[in-house]
Design a protein around this motif. Structure first.
Motif, PDB file in Angstrom:
ATOM      1  N   SER A   1       0.840  -1.203   0.000  1.00 38.98           N
ATOM      2  CA  SER A   1       0.000   0.000   0.000  1.00 38.98           C
ATOM      3  C   SER A   1       0.874   1.251   0.000  1.00 38.98           C
ATOM      4  N   HIS A   2       2.036   1.171   0.644  1.00 35.41           N
ATOM      5  CA  HIS A   2       2.996   2.278   0.618  1.00 35.41           C
ATOM      6  C   HIS A   2       3.437   2.571  -0.814  1.00 35.41           C
ATOM      7  N   ILE A   3       3.771   1.527  -1.552  1.00 34.06           N
ATOM      8  CA  ILE A   3       4.192   1.709  -2.942  1.00 34.06           C
ATOM      9  C   ILE A   3       3.022   2.177  -3.800  1.00 34.06           C
ATOM     10  N   ALA A   4       1.834   1.638  -3.551  1.00 38.08           N
ATOM     11  CA  ALA A   4       0.663   2.054  -4.329  1.00 38.08           C
ATOM     12  C   ALA A   4       0.443   3.559  -4.221  1.00 38.08           C
ATOM     13  N   ARG A   5       0.647   4.105  -3.022  1.00 39.30           N
ATOM     14  CA  ARG A   5       0.514   5.551  -2.843  1.00 39.30           C
ATOM     15  C   ARG A   5       1.585   6.296  -3.652  1.00 39.30           C
ATOM     16  N   ILE A   6       2.797   5.810  -3.609  1.00 38.42           N
ATOM     17  CA  ILE A   6       3.904   6.497  -4.286  1.00 38.42           C
ATOM     18  C   ILE A   6       3.694   6.544  -5.797  1.00 38.42           C
ATOM     19  N   ILE A   7       3.164   5.462  -6.364  1.00 36.05           N
ATOM     20  CA  ILE A   7       3.018   5.393  -7.821  1.00 36.05           C
ATOM     21  C   ILE A   7       1.607   5.749  -8.280  1.00 36.05           C
ATOM     22  N   ASP A   8       0.813   6.319  -7.365  1.00 30.50           N
ATOM     23  CA  ASP A   8      -0.521   6.845  -7.697  1.00 30.50           C
ATOM     24  C   ASP A   8      -1.510   5.771  -8.120  1.00 30.50           C
ATOM     25  N   PHE A   9      -1.457   4.616  -7.485  1.00 30.41           N
ATOM     26  CA  PHE A   9      -2.549   3.654  -7.593  1.00 30.41           C
ATOM     27  C   PHE A   9      -3.551   4.046  -6.498  1.00 30.41           C
ATOM     28  N   ASP A  10      -4.534   4.803  -6.881  1.00 29.63           N
ATOM     29  CA  ASP A  10      -5.427   5.452  -5.920  1.00 29.63           C
ATOM     30  C   ASP A  10      -6.362   4.438  -5.253  1.00 29.63           C
ATOM     31  N   PHE A  11      -6.294   4.364  -3.919  1.00 26.99           N
ATOM     32  CA  PHE A  11      -7.276   3.552  -3.194  1.00 26.99           C
ATOM     33  C   PHE A  11      -8.031   4.389  -2.167  1.00 26.99           C
ATOM     34  N   SER A  12      -8.098   5.711  -2.406  1.00 28.08           N
ATOM     35  CA  SER A  12      -8.745   6.602  -1.454  1.00 28.08           C
ATOM     36  C   SER A  12     -10.246   6.360  -1.334  1.00 28.08           C
ATOM     37  N   ALA A  13     -10.851   5.762  -2.357  1.00 26.98           N
ATOM     38  CA  ALA A  13     -12.283   5.444  -2.270  1.00 26.98           C
ATOM     39  C   ALA A  13     -12.564   4.392  -1.207  1.00 26.98           C
ATOM     40  N   PHE A  14     -11.562   3.631  -0.842  1.00 22.51           N
ATOM     41  CA  PHE A  14     -11.704   2.609   0.193  1.00 22.51           C
ATOM     42  C   PHE A  14     -11.311   3.255   1.525  1.00 22.51           C
ATOM     43  N   THR A  15     -12.297   3.832   2.179  1.00 24.06           N
ATOM     44  CA  THR A  15     -12.014   4.729   3.306  1.00 24.06           C
ATOM     45  C   THR A  15     -11.418   4.009   4.508  1.00 24.06           C
ATOM     46  N   HIS A  16     -11.855   2.784   4.777  1.00 25.93           N
ATOM     47  CA  HIS A  16     -11.329   2.046   5.929  1.00 25.93           C
ATOM     48  C   HIS A  16      -9.893   1.601   5.664  1.00 25.93           C
ATOM     49  N   LEU A  17      -9.619   1.165   4.438  1.00 27.38           N
ATOM     50  CA  LEU A  17      -8.257   0.802   4.049  1.00 27.38           C
ATOM     51  C   LEU A  17      -7.346   2.028   4.124  1.00 27.38           C
ATOM     52  N   SER A  18      -7.842   3.161   3.676  1.00 31.18           N
ATOM     53  CA  SER A  18      -7.038   4.386   3.715  1.00 31.18           C
ATOM     54  C   SER A  18      -6.738   4.807   5.145  1.00 31.18           C
ATOM     55  N   ALA A  19      -7.726   4.696   6.038  1.00 32.17           N
ATOM     56  CA  ALA A  19      -7.510   5.057   7.440  1.00 32.17           C
ATOM     57  C   ALA A  19      -6.502   4.115   8.092  1.00 32.17           C
ATOM     58  N   TRP A  20      -6.608   2.829   7.766  1.00 33.31           N
ATOM     59  CA  TRP A  20      -5.638   1.841   8.282  1.00 33.31           C
ATOM     60  C   TRP A  20      -4.233   2.190   7.788  1.00 33.31           C
ATOM     61  N   HIS A  21      -4.115   2.528   6.499  1.00 36.66           N
ATOM     62  CA  HIS A  21      -2.807   2.874   5.932  1.00 36.66           C
ATOM     63  C   HIS A  21      -2.175   4.027   6.717  1.00 36.66           C
ATOM     64  N   GLU A  22      -2.951   5.052   6.991  1.00 33.75           N
ATOM     65  CA  GLU A  22      -2.412   6.199   7.730  1.00 33.75           C
ATOM     66  C   GLU A  22      -2.028   5.806   9.158  1.00 33.75           C
ATOM     67  N   ARG A  23      -2.811   4.923   9.761  1.00 36.01           N
ATOM     68  CA  ARG A  23      -2.532   4.454  11.125  1.00 36.01           C
ATOM     69  C   ARG A  23      -1.190   3.726  11.163  1.00 36.01           C
ATOM     70  N   VAL A  24      -0.970   2.858  10.204  1.00 38.63           N
ATOM     71  CA  VAL A  24       0.284   2.106  10.161  1.00 38.63           C
ATOM     72  C   VAL A  24       1.443   3.028   9.781  1.00 38.63           C
ATOM     73  N   ALA A  25       1.204   3.911   8.823  1.00 37.52           N
ATOM     74  CA  ALA A  25       2.271   4.803   8.338  1.00 37.52           C
ATOM     75  C   ALA A  25       2.798   5.729   9.426  1.00 37.52           C
ATOM     76  N   SER A  26       1.997   5.988  10.453  1.00 37.38           N
ATOM     77  CA  SER A  26       2.409   6.910  11.511  1.00 37.38           C
ATOM     78  C   SER A  26       3.348   6.274  12.535  1.00 37.38           C
ATOM     79  N   ARG A  27       3.526   4.965  12.475  1.00 39.25           N
ATOM     80  CA  ARG A  27       4.383   4.293  13.443  1.00 39.25           C
ATOM     81  C   ARG A  27       5.856   4.628  13.174  1.00 39.25           C
ATOM     82  N   PRO A  28       6.623   4.982  14.207  1.00 36.42           N
ATOM     83  CA  PRO A  28       8.031   5.352  13.989  1.00 36.42           C
ATOM     84  C   PRO A  28       8.845   4.274  13.273  1.00 36.42           C
TER      85      PRO A  28
END
Length: 207
Positions: free
Chosen positions: A165-192
């Motif tokens: 999902s990190h790579i998908a964001r970088i290369i613009d494979f948009d999954f923003s319509a999947f709101t729960h997946l997007s929220a999970w991605h941000e939750r994981v991405a915030s971990r140090p």
């Protein structure tokens, strides 16, 4: 001592994230795939398939390739990142295998046909867009009622899916319509540990 042979790729990031989460000391060996270092004899002795990542644990004498196997090994070695209760433990393994057998390969094929192939194949591009979006929908449904894929506990299943999902964001494979997946991605991405893991051996780019 642990040695990790890897490059800046989704499968490699899974293991740098896991090692950082676990706080295990390791030596990073940068295998530059674009320069063909993964096809050199020394590396092929570690993984005859010529893919990263490869983990060598000199303490146990174990060498492993395949990111899912390495994640399971590290979880078993430390007793962390894999739930202990059978129901949630098997949920973590189920979603790890869903990634290994479905999500990762589907996005990988989409990357090939949509971005890397010199000769565009519209039918293949559309097929893998549909299949990857269907996989995103499955993840979104699961995450609608759970903070993480195994339930309420962060695990190696989340690390595996985040690599892609990190790579998908970088290369613009948009999954923003999947709101729960997007929220999970941000939750994981915030971990140090995740922020550090995706910078090793170097940050990925959309090039």
């Amino acid at each position: 001592m642990i040695e990790l042979y890897t490059d800046s790729s989704p499968n490699g990031f899974k293991i740098t994230i896991a090692l950082e989460e676990l706080g295990l000391p390791y030596t990073l060996r940068h295998v530059r795939i674009e320069q063909g270092e993964n096809r050199q004899a020394d590396f092929l002795r570690l993984n005859p398939h010529g893919r990263i990542p490869v983990l060598v644990d000199h303490e146990t004498g174990i060498t492993l390739f395949e990111s899912a196997a390495i994640l399971l090994y590290l979880a078993e070695k430390t007793g962390r990142l894999l739930p202990t209760l059978p129901q949630t433990r098997w949920q973590a393994m189920q979603w790890l295998l869903f990634h290994a057998s479905s999500v990762g390969p589907l996005i990988g094929q989409r990357v090939h046909f949509e971005l890397e192939s010199g000769e565009k194949n519209p039918a293949a591009i559309e097929r893998y867009r549909q299949l990857s979006n269907a996989a995103f929908a499955v993840l979104d449904q699961r995450l609608a009622s759970h903070a993480y894929l195994a339930g309420e506990e962060y695990s190696i299943a989340d690390i595996a899916h985040f690599g892609w999902s990190h790579i998908a964001r970088i290369i613009d494979f948009d999954f923003s319509a999947f709101t729960h997946l997007s929220a999970w991605h941000e939750r994981v991405a915030s971990r140090p540990a995740v922020r550090k893991g995706v910078s090793l051996p170097a940050p990925a780019t959309g090039a």
